[in-house]
Design an enzyme around this catalytic site. Structure first.
Site, PDB file in Angstrom:
ATOM      1  CB  CYS A  10     -18.658  14.166 -19.902  1.00 19.90           C
ATOM      2  SG  CYS A  10     -17.083  13.827 -19.145  1.00 19.90           S
ATOM      3  CE1 TYR A  16      -1.253   5.407   2.764  1.00 16.15           C
ATOM      4  CE2 TYR A  16      -0.193   7.034   4.170  1.00 16.15           C
ATOM      5  CZ  TYR A  16      -1.068   5.978   4.013  1.00 16.15           C
ATOM      6  OH  TYR A  16      -1.763   5.501   5.104  1.00 16.15           O
ATOM      7  CD  GLU A  30       3.276   3.794  -3.646  1.00 18.71           C
ATOM      8  OE1 GLU A  30       2.979   4.937  -3.249  1.00 18.71           O
ATOM      9  OE2 GLU A  30       2.432   2.998  -4.122  1.00 18.71           O
ATOM     10  CG  ASP A  59       0.150  12.720  -1.436  1.00 12.48           C
ATOM     11  OD1 ASP A  59      -1.083  12.887  -1.400  1.00 12.48           O
ATOM     12  OD2 ASP A  59       0.827  12.936  -2.462  1.00 12.48           O
ATOM     13  CB  CYS A 104      -6.587  13.920  -3.309  1.00 10.33           C
ATOM     14  SG  CYS A 104      -6.544  12.177  -2.936  1.00 10.33           S
TER      15      CYS A 104
HETATM   16  N1  SAH Z   1       3.081  11.276  -2.968  1.00  9.25           N
HETATM   17  C1  SAH Z   1       2.927  10.733  -4.287  1.00  9.25           C
HETATM   18  C2  SAH Z   1       1.799   9.698  -4.405  1.00  9.25           C
HETATM   19  C3  SAH Z   1       0.462  10.078  -3.850  1.00  9.25           C
HETATM   20  S1  SAH Z   1      -0.881   9.063  -4.375  1.00  9.25           S
HETATM   21  C4  SAH Z   1       2.786  11.829  -5.305  1.00  9.25           C
HETATM   22  O1  SAH Z   1       2.583  12.989  -4.982  1.00  9.25           O
HETATM   23  O2  SAH Z   1       2.888  11.534  -6.499  1.00  9.25           O
HETATM   24  C5  SAH Z   1      -1.050   7.917  -3.115  1.00  9.25           C
HETATM   25  C6  SAH Z   1      -0.082   6.763  -3.202  1.00  9.25           C
HETATM   26  O3  SAH Z   1      -0.343   5.891  -2.089  1.00  9.25           O
HETATM   27  C7  SAH Z   1      -0.187   5.884  -4.450  1.00  9.25           C
HETATM   28  O4  SAH Z   1       1.083   5.809  -5.056  1.00  9.25           O
HETATM   29  C8  SAH Z   1      -0.642   4.513  -3.926  1.00  9.25           C
HETATM   30  O5  SAH Z   1      -0.064   3.437  -4.644  1.00  9.25           O
HETATM   31  C9  SAH Z   1      -0.114   4.557  -2.508  1.00  9.25           C
HETATM   32  N2  SAH Z   1      -0.787   3.700  -1.530  1.00  9.25           N
HETATM   33  C10 SAH Z   1      -2.095   3.366  -1.452  1.00  9.25           C
HETATM   34  N3  SAH Z   1      -2.341   2.642  -0.355  1.00  9.25           N
HETATM   35  C11 SAH Z   1      -1.161   2.524   0.314  1.00  9.25           C
HETATM   36  C12 SAH Z   1      -0.771   1.892   1.535  1.00  9.25           C
HETATM   37  N4  SAH Z   1      -1.647   1.251   2.286  1.00  9.25           N
HETATM   38  N5  SAH Z   1       0.522   1.996   1.917  1.00  9.25           N
HETATM   39  C13 SAH Z   1       1.429   2.660   1.158  1.00  9.25           C
HETATM   40  N6  SAH Z   1       1.112   3.259  -0.008  1.00  9.25           N
HETATM   41  C14 SAH Z   1      -0.160   3.194  -0.430  1.00  9.25           C
END
Ligand code: SAH
Length: 386
Positions: A15, A245, A266, A314, A341
């Site tokens: 996997c 984000y 976002e 994030d 992450c």
């Molecule tokens: N803080 C949230 C999401 C984190 S994941 C939580 O904890 O659930 C990262 C997020 O960034 C995703 O929702 C993705 O759609 C968004 N994202 C990716 N590239 C981006 C950009 N250039 N500007 C704004 N958001 C973005």
């Protein structure tokens, strides 16, 4: 030296989803803390990672690919890394058991409803993937069938039987994806049952989740992660907070009770719609959400002279970008809380922020993905001289 530990999963060699299966859990945690120290230690003290008490069945989102094997038998499971061969792991130790059960039911129902699985070699058939999400606190299930066309002649009786067999199913959505490539979900959707979303509760707040919105996959650890992030923000009730984000608004909404106002940005429009609904669901009047690129938004904020007091960011694994970080430095919030992450891109971005006048105060890794190599961390930065 011989390793006496037996990996708990029978599929692990094929996997590839759980890269750390060969290590006992305590060892995995040590390895992850060690990795954070090696990548982030030069910025400040790294706390030991927060692990799970029970590190199994934590994934609230389950994805199964459907295909035909060499004998044209239907198989479903996880792609082998770097290939399109499917490992028929129908019960996975890190996935939610109820979500796995729905996928098994769907596979068993296919012949009776004359549903053909899409065959990449011949380009025939219909069903490609099934995605199931489960609200950990509510038990609600969202089922997404990913197929190559909207034509689904046995839709009504299929959905009736599926929802009777699994009454926790709140929504069934058909997602259209007729493109080749690694992306699972297409951009078009057809609602087959229910409102098309599910709800979950995290840190005392209710959240609506749409099929294509990001939502953290490990709810138990997410609560710890968010509480840590909000704690690092040092809010007193007077602050203007930017949640960059922001996904469906989870971090900003969790922080909102301790802030004057929260603004979330976002890219994914579905997620922004969810975030706006989520502020309403929780009766919050101090949260605003906007769709767009976080870097572009930050740049506008810097030009406008608006000064957030605290910025949460994030970003996805690729980390943030120059545009965002440069503008962040111009806005000069008193505190920045970086939720990451990927410690590699985090280290790169911390380099920019520390050179720009920020000091790393705290680094807290949180194990969001036991048995896999992925590492999440929260970092508190303050403007040097404050
Ligand atoms: N803080 C949230 C999401 C984190 S994941 C939580 O904890 O659930 C990262 C997020 O960034 C995703 O929702 C993705 O759609 C968004 N994202 C990716 N590239 C981006 C950009 N250039 N500007 C704004 N958001 C973005």
């Amino acid at each position: 030296m011989e390793n006496a530990f037996t990996p708990p999963c029978p599929y692990y060699k094929k996997c590839g989803g759980c890269q750390l299966q060969a290590l006992p859990y305590a060892e995995q945690l040590r390895k992850k803390t060690g990795l954070c120290i090696s990548l982030l230690g030069k910025f400040g003290h790294v706390e030991p990672i927060w692990g799970m008490d029970e590190p199994t069945r934590y994934r609230n989102k389950v994805h199964a690919a459907f295909a035909l094997d060499n004998r044209r038998k239907v198989v479903c499971g996880i792609y082998q890394p770097g290939s399109h061969a499917i490992v028929p792991a129908e019960d996975c130790m890190i996935e939610d058991a109820a979500a796995d059960a729905v996928i098994r039911t769907i596979r068993a129902m296919l012949p009776a409803y004359k549903i053909k699985v899409f065959d990449e070699r011949s380009g025939t058939g219909w069903l490609r993937h099934v995605l199931v999400r489960r609200g950990f606190a509510t038990g609600e299930l969202l089922v997404v069938l990913v197929a190559v066309s909207p034509i689904f002649p046995t839709q009504k009786p299929f959905v009736k039987e599926l929802t009777e067999k699994h009454p926790e199913i709140k929504s069934v959505v058909l997602n259209l994806n007729d493109r080749f490539g690694p992306v699972v979900l297409g951009t078009r959707e057809k609602l087959l049952y229910g409102p098309g979303t599910i709800e979950d509760v995290l840190c005392g707040h209710r959240f609506r989740i749409s099929p294509r919105s990001f939502y953290q996959v490990n709810p138990v650890q997410t609560e710890k992660l968010y509480r840590c992030a909000v704690d690092f923000a040092g809010l007193t009730g007077k602050e203007t907070v930017l949640d960059a984000y922001c996904g469906i608004g989870t971090i900003g909404i969790t922080a909102s009770e301790k802030a004057r106002q929260v603004i979330g940005v976002e890219l994914n429009r579905d997620a922004v719609r969810d975030a706006i609904v989520n502020a309403k669901l929780n009766g919050l009047k101090n949260c605003w959400f906007t769709a767009g690129d976080a870097g572009e938004y930050m740049e506008q904020t810097a030009h406008s002279g608006l000064r957030p007091d605290v910025v949460f960011l994030d970003p996805p694994r690729a980390g943030s970008d120059e545009r965002f970080l440069r503008s962040l430095l111009k806005c000069a919030p008193a505190r920045v809380v970086y939720v990451s992450c990927d410690p590699k891109t985090l280290a790169r971005d911390l380099e920019t922020l520390t050179q720009g006048g920020y000091r790393v105060e705290k680094i807290q890794p949180v194990d969001m993905f036991p048995w896999t190599e992925h590492v999440e961390s929260v970092v508190k930065l303050t403007r040097a001289g404050l």
